[in-house]
Scaffold this active site. Structure first.
Site, PDB file in Angstrom:
ATOM      1  CG  HIS A 149      -5.823  -2.268   8.555  1.00  0.00           C
ATOM      2  ND1 HIS A 149      -5.959  -0.918   8.812  1.00  0.00           N
ATOM      3  CD2 HIS A 149      -4.513  -2.535   8.809  1.00  0.00           C
ATOM      4  CE1 HIS A 149      -4.798  -0.411   9.181  1.00  0.00           C
ATOM      5  NE2 HIS A 149      -3.908  -1.373   9.190  1.00  0.00           N
ATOM      6  CD  GLU A 153      -8.599   1.057   7.496  1.00  0.00           C
ATOM      7  OE1 GLU A 153      -8.460   0.039   8.189  1.00  0.00           O
ATOM      8  OE2 GLU A 153      -8.049   2.128   7.791  1.00  0.00           O
ATOM      9  CG  ASP A 207      -0.322  -0.531   2.475  1.00  0.00           C
ATOM     10  OD1 ASP A 207       0.927  -0.537   2.559  1.00  0.00           O
ATOM     11  OD2 ASP A 207      -1.045  -0.951   3.390  1.00  0.00           O
ATOM     12  CG  ASP A 241      -8.841  -0.990  11.367  1.00  0.00           C
ATOM     13  OD1 ASP A 241      -7.915  -1.751  11.023  1.00  0.00           O
ATOM     14  OD2 ASP A 241      -9.203  -0.015  10.684  1.00  0.00           O
TER      15      ASP A 241
END
Ligand code: F6R
Length: 263
Positions: free
Chosen positions: A138, A143, A67, A136
């Protein structure tokens, strides 16, 4: 899923580096998927050490990063392009033309994402994908709510991710709100997955993604769908796993299993 529990961050980093080094030795022109963030820094240090000792050759290795933030130039010290050069590429003999980081500054992000997927295909797919996990749940920047079949695309970061990553920036408002990320579907196509996690802060989400139900709310649970996924944890990250003792027992039996398979 193979779960390896190590005593601390250093051990976790060494075991992860062993797995990556083994991949490079078995196939010197392998395609590695790489991650950024705090977790893999020790793994990269260990790989650099082995390279400097003459034990690891990156000259034919091809890399694809997971990413990149949207809107940060490659010269920005918090861009993932910069991070990877600073923490790995500048210290090993990887060929610059073999390095790929998703383009976060492309004028046409959609076209750039399609191009990135094509480049992975052209390279023959990813042999080994290194992953971290966000608070979270991910993987990459997939997400909560990301399709488990998603491909490389633009994602809006959650408030939790922005807060988590603020530690790398001067102030929270400097954290980009968008990123280009490989999709969960892209990641699942890698031939092997290696997720690393350390520290108490990751304990709850680690238990959830290894032992909880598969859900797009915790995209790391997609690893349960992969036939060749290894998770390397330190004791703290492993502390909320119900089957902790079993995973340790399985790992301790590994040499015996190898013997039995050979016989
Ligand atoms: C980074 C990435 C992210 C991180 C995750 C954990 O390329 O893909 O999913 O792996 O946010 O980050 P750290 O390691 O900083 O806790």
């Amino acid at each position: 899923m193979e779960v390896i529990i190590t005593k601390d961050y250093d051990q976790m980093s060494k075991v992860a580096a062993d797995i990556i080094a083994d991949q490079i030795k078995r196939r010197p022109n392998c395609v590695l998927g790489l991650a950024t963030g705090g977790t893999p820094v020790g793994t990269y240090k260990e790989l650099i050490r082995r390279h400097k000792e003459g034990k690891l050759d990156f000259s034919k290795v091809v890399t694809f990063n997971l990413d990149e933030y949207v809107g940060l130039p490659v010269t920005h010290d918090q861009s993932y392009h910069y991070f990877m050069h600073d923490n790995l590429f500048n210290h090993v003999n990887v060929a610059p033309q073999n390095v790929h980081v998703p383009p976060g500054m492309a004028p046409d992000i959609e076209a750039a994402c399609a191009w990135y997927e094509q480049e992975i295909d052209k390279a023959g797919g990813i042999d080994l994908q290194l992953l971290g996990i966000g608070g979270d749940g991910h993987i990459a920047f997939n997400e909560p709510g990301s399709s488990l079949a998603s491909r490389t695309r633009l994602k809006t970061l959650t408030e939790e991710t922005i807060k988590d990553n603020a530690r790398f920036f001067e102030k929270e408002s400097d954290v980009p709100r968008f990123a280009v990320t490989m999709g969960v579907g892209t990641i699942l196509e890698a031939r092997k997955l290696l997720l690393i996690a350390n520290g108490k802060k990751k304990a709850k989400v680690t238990a959830e993604f290894i032992e909880g139900p598969i859900t797009s709310q915790i995209t790391a649970t997609a690893l349960q769908l992969h036939p060749n996924a290894v998770v390397v944890l330190d004791e703290e990250a492993a502390s909320e796993l119900k089957q902790r003792d079993y995973y340790k027992w399985v790992y301790a039996q590994k040499p015996k299993v190898a013997e039995a398979v050979k016989a």
